[in-house]
Design an enzyme around this catalytic site. Sequence first.
Site, mmCIF file in Angstrom:
data_model
loop_
_atom_site.group_PDB
_atom_site.id
_atom_site.type_symbol
_atom_site.label_atom_id
_atom_site.label_comp_id
_atom_site.label_asym_id
_atom_site.label_seq_id
_atom_site.Cartn_x
_atom_site.Cartn_y
_atom_site.Cartn_z
ATOM 1 N N HIS A 62 -0.718 1.593 6.021
ATOM 2 C CA HIS A 62 0.419 2.385 6.482
ATOM 3 C C HIS A 62 0.481 3.762 5.832
ATOM 4 C CE1 HIS A 62 2.353 -1.855 6.832
ATOM 5 N NE2 HIS A 62 1.646 -1.577 7.910
ATOM 6 N N LYS A 72 3.322 6.993 -3.177
ATOM 7 C CA LYS A 72 3.856 5.708 -3.627
ATOM 8 C C LYS A 72 3.307 5.393 -5.015
ATOM 9 C CE LYS A 72 4.086 3.794 1.035
ATOM 10 N NZ LYS A 72 3.516 2.813 1.959
ATOM 11 N N TYR A 132 7.599 -0.820 -5.224
ATOM 12 C CA TYR A 132 7.041 0.527 -5.153
ATOM 13 C C TYR A 132 8.105 1.590 -5.024
ATOM 14 C CZ TYR A 132 7.130 -0.356 -0.039
ATOM 15 O OH TYR A 132 7.488 -0.691 1.258
ATOM 16 N N ASP A 170 0.791 -4.859 12.685
ATOM 17 C CA ASP A 170 -0.445 -4.603 11.955
ATOM 18 C C ASP A 170 -1.687 -5.159 12.642
ATOM 19 O OD1 ASP A 170 0.782 -3.099 10.005
ATOM 20 O OD2 ASP A 170 0.863 -4.698 8.511
#
Length: 192
Positions: A62, A72, A132, A170
């Site tokens: 992603h 991130k 995250y 996904d």
Amino acid sequence: MINVIRTEIPGVVIIEPKVFGDNRGYFFESWSQRDFNEQVRPVKFVQDNESKSCYGVLRGLHFQKGEYAQSKLVRVVKGTVLDVAVDIRKGSPTFGKYVSVELTAENHRQFFVPRGFAHGFAVLSEEAVFQYKCDNFYAPQAEGALAWDDPDIGIEWGIPVDKIILSEKDKNHPSLTESIELFDYSIDYYSE
């Protein structure tokens, strides 16, 4: 204090905190703005996320596009994951290359994924809790993704293919060569 491990792709780093342990357990600073700015790069994180997943779950690859691009800083607080960053900056000398690192609750490692990279992870333990930090807010209209099994990237996820669990989204992402909305290596996605 942190130990920053540079990877083969500039900007993508593994961070090892200094852990103090004794018979009571352990203590470490999981985040220091000052240390991160001095040793990695100046970044202002604005959102923290957490997910819980079982063995075989693969989330990714992603990214967010354009002005909504995100860096991130990821870590695992329970279990083990294989975490991956793929360079999707057209014109980059490492375009299409990836870095992977095993993150565990025991090794306390963190992985910094800069803007201009696709990100994903696979759960290698029975269960994993994944946290995250993001330096830009989630923007559904800016979502982008690549196929987790793109043969041109060739990620070894550490899980048998028949054990991989994907979301419906996904299962249907384009390959790197089919993707039209990527990043441009010549643009600084951190400038305001």
